[in-house]
Design a protein around this motif. Sequence first.
Motif, PDB file in Angstrom:
ATOM      1  N   LEU A 183       0.822  -1.199   0.000  1.00 36.53           N
ATOM      2  CA  LEU A 183       0.000   0.000   0.000  1.00 36.53           C
ATOM      3  C   LEU A 183       0.864   1.260   0.000  1.00 36.53           C
ATOM      4  CD1 LEU A 183      -2.696  -1.115   2.584  1.00 36.53           C
ATOM      5  CD2 LEU A 183      -2.807  -1.227   0.091  1.00 36.53           C
ATOM      6  N   VAL A 184       0.376   2.291  -0.717  1.00 37.53           N
ATOM      7  CA  VAL A 184       1.078   3.565  -0.830  1.00 37.53           C
ATOM      8  C   VAL A 184       0.137   4.670  -0.345  1.00 37.53           C
ATOM      9  CG1 VAL A 184       2.244   5.174  -2.387  1.00 37.53           C
ATOM     10  CG2 VAL A 184       2.335   2.705  -2.838  1.00 37.53           C
ATOM     11  N   PRO A 185       0.458   5.329   0.765  1.00 37.58           N
ATOM     12  CA  PRO A 185      -0.436   6.388   1.262  1.00 37.58           C
ATOM     13  C   PRO A 185      -0.590   7.516   0.248  1.00 37.58           C
ATOM     14  CG  PRO A 185       1.201   5.788   2.918  1.00 37.58           C
ATOM     15  CD  PRO A 185       1.628   5.136   1.642  1.00 37.58           C
ATOM     16  N   TYR A 186      -1.816   8.050   0.180  1.00 38.95           N
ATOM     17  CA  TYR A 186      -2.107   9.178  -0.715  1.00 38.95           C
ATOM     18  C   TYR A 186      -2.015  10.465   0.100  1.00 38.95           C
ATOM     19  CZ  TYR A 186      -4.704  12.068  -4.081  1.00 38.95           C
ATOM     20  OH  TYR A 186      -5.082  13.047  -4.963  1.00 38.95           O
ATOM     21  N   ARG A 187      -0.961  11.231  -0.122  1.00 41.98           N
ATOM     22  CA  ARG A 187      -0.656  12.389   0.726  1.00 41.98           C
ATOM     23  C   ARG A 187      -1.745  13.459   0.685  1.00 41.98           C
ATOM     24  NH1 ARG A 187       1.495  17.168  -0.520  1.00 41.98           N
ATOM     25  NH2 ARG A 187       1.971  16.471  -2.641  1.00 41.98           N
ATOM     26  N   LEU A 188      -2.401  13.643  -0.472  1.00 39.01           N
ATOM     27  CA  LEU A 188      -3.353  14.748  -0.623  1.00 39.01           C
ATOM     28  C   LEU A 188      -4.699  14.485   0.039  1.00 39.01           C
ATOM     29  CD1 LEU A 188      -2.610  15.730  -4.331  1.00 39.01           C
ATOM     30  CD2 LEU A 188      -1.652  16.708  -2.233  1.00 39.01           C
ATOM     31  N   ASP A 189      -4.946  13.239   0.410  1.00 40.11           N
ATOM     32  CA  ASP A 189      -6.214  12.909   1.082  1.00 40.11           C
ATOM     33  C   ASP A 189      -5.933  11.798   2.083  1.00 40.11           C
ATOM     34  OD1 ASP A 189      -8.802  12.556   1.875  1.00 40.11           O
ATOM     35  OD2 ASP A 189      -9.625  12.218  -0.137  1.00 40.11           O
ATOM     36  N   PRO A 190      -5.405  12.141   3.252  1.00 43.02           N
ATOM     37  CA  PRO A 190      -4.999  11.129   4.240  1.00 43.02           C
ATOM     38  C   PRO A 190      -6.113  10.125   4.521  1.00 43.02           C
ATOM     39  CG  PRO A 190      -4.259  13.292   4.932  1.00 43.02           C
ATOM     40  CD  PRO A 190      -5.133  13.509   3.732  1.00 43.02           C
ATOM     41  N   GLY A 191      -5.707   8.874   4.611  1.00 40.39           N
ATOM     42  CA  GLY A 191      -6.663   7.798   4.824  1.00 40.39           C
ATOM     43  C   GLY A 191      -6.968   7.018   3.560  1.00 40.39           C
ATOM     44  N   GLN A 592       8.212  14.505   9.758  1.00 39.87           N
ATOM     45  CA  GLN A 592       7.526  15.335   8.758  1.00 39.87           C
ATOM     46  C   GLN A 592       6.788  14.466   7.737  1.00 39.87           C
ATOM     47  OE1 GLN A 592      10.044  18.184   6.779  1.00 39.87           O
ATOM     48  NE2 GLN A 592       8.477  18.761   5.289  1.00 39.87           N
ATOM     49  N   GLN A 593       7.411  13.355   7.344  1.00 40.62           N
ATOM     50  CA  GLN A 593       6.743  12.465   6.389  1.00 40.62           C
ATOM     51  C   GLN A 593       5.496  11.839   6.996  1.00 40.62           C
ATOM     52  OE1 GLN A 593      10.541  10.351   5.632  1.00 40.62           O
ATOM     53  NE2 GLN A 593       9.991  10.468   3.453  1.00 40.62           N
ATOM     54  N   TRP A 594       5.563  11.440   8.285  1.00 42.15           N
ATOM     55  CA  TRP A 594       4.365  10.920   8.953  1.00 42.15           C
ATOM     56  C   TRP A 594       3.248  11.969   8.909  1.00 42.15           C
ATOM     57  CZ3 TRP A 594       3.292   6.129  10.022  1.00 42.15           C
ATOM     58  CH2 TRP A 594       4.294   5.215  10.332  1.00 42.15           C
ATOM     59  N   GLU A 595       3.624  13.222   9.183  1.00 45.60           N
ATOM     60  CA  GLU A 595       2.623  14.282   9.217  1.00 45.60           C
ATOM     61  C   GLU A 595       2.023  14.526   7.837  1.00 45.60           C
ATOM     62  OE1 GLU A 595       2.330  19.018  10.477  1.00 45.60           O
ATOM     63  OE2 GLU A 595       4.083  17.826  11.066  1.00 45.60           O
ATOM     64  N   GLU A 596       2.855  14.479   6.803  1.00 54.50           N
ATOM     65  CA  GLU A 596       2.369  14.746   5.447  1.00 54.50           C
ATOM     66  C   GLU A 596       1.370  13.701   4.972  1.00 54.50           C
ATOM     67  OE1 GLU A 596       5.821  15.092   3.013  1.00 54.50           O
ATOM     68  OE2 GLU A 596       6.075  17.238   3.379  1.00 54.50           O
ATOM     69  N   ARG A 600       0.067   8.051  11.911  1.00 52.85           N
ATOM     70  CA  ARG A 600       0.989   7.937  13.027  1.00 52.85           C
ATOM     71  C   ARG A 600       1.154   6.465  13.352  1.00 52.85           C
ATOM     72  NH1 ARG A 600      -1.590   6.970  17.877  1.00 52.85           N
ATOM     73  NH2 ARG A 600      -3.853   7.307  17.890  1.00 52.85           N
ATOM     74  N   LEU A 601       2.284   6.120  13.945  1.00 48.70           N
ATOM     75  CA  LEU A 601       2.578   4.739  14.276  1.00 48.70           C
ATOM     76  C   LEU A 601       1.874   4.370  15.570  1.00 48.70           C
ATOM     77  CD1 LEU A 601       4.253   2.307  13.305  1.00 48.70           C
ATOM     78  CD2 LEU A 601       6.108   3.102  14.781  1.00 48.70           C
ATOM     79  N   ALA A 602       1.071   3.322  15.522  1.00 48.51           N
ATOM     80  CA  ALA A 602       0.318   2.898  16.700  1.00 48.51           C
ATOM     81  C   ALA A 602       1.257   2.341  17.751  1.00 48.51           C
ATOM     82  CB  ALA A 602      -0.716   1.851  16.316  1.00 48.51           C
ATOM     83  N   ASP A 603       0.893   2.508  19.008  1.00 53.13           N
ATOM     84  CA  ASP A 603       1.659   1.954  20.125  1.00 53.13           C
ATOM     85  C   ASP A 603       1.566   0.434  20.068  1.00 53.13           C
ATOM     86  OD1 ASP A 603       2.793   1.160  22.466  1.00 53.13           O
ATOM     87  OD2 ASP A 603       1.717   2.591  23.736  1.00 53.13           O
TER      88      ASP A 603
END
Length: 605
Positions: A183-191, A592-596, A600-603
């Motif tokens: 899977l590749v996250p879509y930065r412009l629409d998180p989720g 910064q990449q996580w934020e973009e 976030r990384l789950a505990d």
Amino acid sequence: MSFPQRTIGCGDLRPDAAGREVVLNGWAHRVRDLGGLFFVDLRDRSGIVQLFLDPSRFANLQEIRPETCLAVRGRVERRSPETVNPKIPTGEVEVLVDEYQVLGPSKPLPFPLSDEEQMAQVNEELRIKHRYLDLRRPSMLRRLQIRASAVRRIRAYLDARGFLEVETPIITKSTPEGARDYLVPYRLDPGKFYALPQSPQQYKQLLMVAGIEKYYQIAKCFRDESQRSDRQPEFTQLDLEMSFVVQEDVLQLMEDLTRQVVNGLIEEFGLDKRPVGPFARISYDESMRLYGCDKPDLRFGLPIFDVTGALSACSFGVFRSTIDSGGRIRGLRYPGGAHLSRKDVSQLEAFAKTFGAKGLATLSVVPADVPDAVPAGGLAVKGSIAKFFTADELQAVLREAAAEPGDLLCFVADRYGAGNNVLYRLRNEIGDRCGLRDRRELNFCWVLDFPLVEWDEETGRWSATHHPFTSPKAEDLAFLESDPARVRADCYDIVCNGVEWASGSIRIHRPDVQARVFSLLGIDEATQKERFGHMLEAFQYGAPPHGGIAPGIDRLIMFLTDDENIREVIAFPKVGNGYDPLMDAPSPIDAQQWEEIGLRLADPG
């Protein structure tokens, strides 16, 4: 940087070049300092040639280490008869060096590139971490050359027959089998996420709707699954699709392509392989019955025999209870196995138990006049279970097994599926022990008429044997809802030496049939629309009948080079768990990449 540029390749020098001045560029493959004599085997892509450097003329020869990158100028001379090296094409000549230039010095190597036997002992992860060095070895270069030629030949064959090479997207949509998607996250629409393609399946079918008619692609594919010797998380396949075809059209084209490409490579590279002949054809049911699997190694015989009927009234308790519970008594003939020691037979039983066998019963077939043997027609048998059978039962067993004196008959008593899981592996093991799996032979065969679906006990639903776009056979379509297990698929696999090489099918091109198959697989109408609405809609605009196939490029090269691990035929492979030691990937990303990407990384707790 100014340096003398080559006038000829190292491997291209022959006796007719004697007396000529040449410039060579390459790497010091092997360095031999013999005191008053200094030799370097210089290597480039074309091969290796010996250099002689006079220590009295050069004061700093110690700077030439193995794998130092050099430019040399010198004169070609014939070697004296006693120093000729017949193992290399340039073995009759050497170059007397007049001047040299170090283009790139080399520090001490992490492993010895010039010694193939020592390389076999080098840790594989270390080799891949320094893959740029590993690939300098002539044996690795040869693998890449074979691969490149295979792709050229495939393209030439298909181009000549009107196929159009089309590139399809690498970032696309996740599928119902998405547990194995990258899977590749879509930065412009998180989720939201793209997925890397496990194959270009949907795109190539849409190309058929688009009227391309004959498509191919040398396609990169991605699958997040456990690593095995013949699998990588990213791999390359020939992806091929045609319109207005039936199964036989695909079979004939693919068989002809394979034979032309493979036989051409055997001749071009002088590979120790026999030319590939016509493919055998075997149905899925026949393959399971005779060989216990859908990827049979047909380089040798030894089919599974079934003596359930012959022993239906036997008194041997294990066999009796298996038959009464609906199981089968099946086995394999081990040629010459009657002479195995008790220890050898115990090891064979342990092997079978590794794959789920409850045990392994055996009978040795001997001539009728052997003392203490139990008669069975014109032959006799020995073994601890022989006393439990009548002469007629033993004779029937020998007949079903096509037994000969000196054979060991190995029996597995179990359910059909569980027995197959043991017997196909045991058959291959016997083939190896008897030297029947000839590496010089490439035995390609078609496996046809797979079931469309199979029942998944874990999920409690039907799953596609191949993929959900495979067409049911027209004559079985009426049973799709009433008796799904009866429905055969219009699909086909190519198997080579017991390894699946290619899988293909005639596709569903009618939206009503595709919707019925989706429903059978438990994909409800809303999910069908969400995930495959584009396919179902496209099929409403005059979709042609179409089909295709996708053979693996990596595995083809494995067949030709006798490599047991797919990593050997890929330039930059991953090791276990998909790790790349060269690039140290996968690797963490910064805050910064996580934020973009809005994640976030789950505990872990």
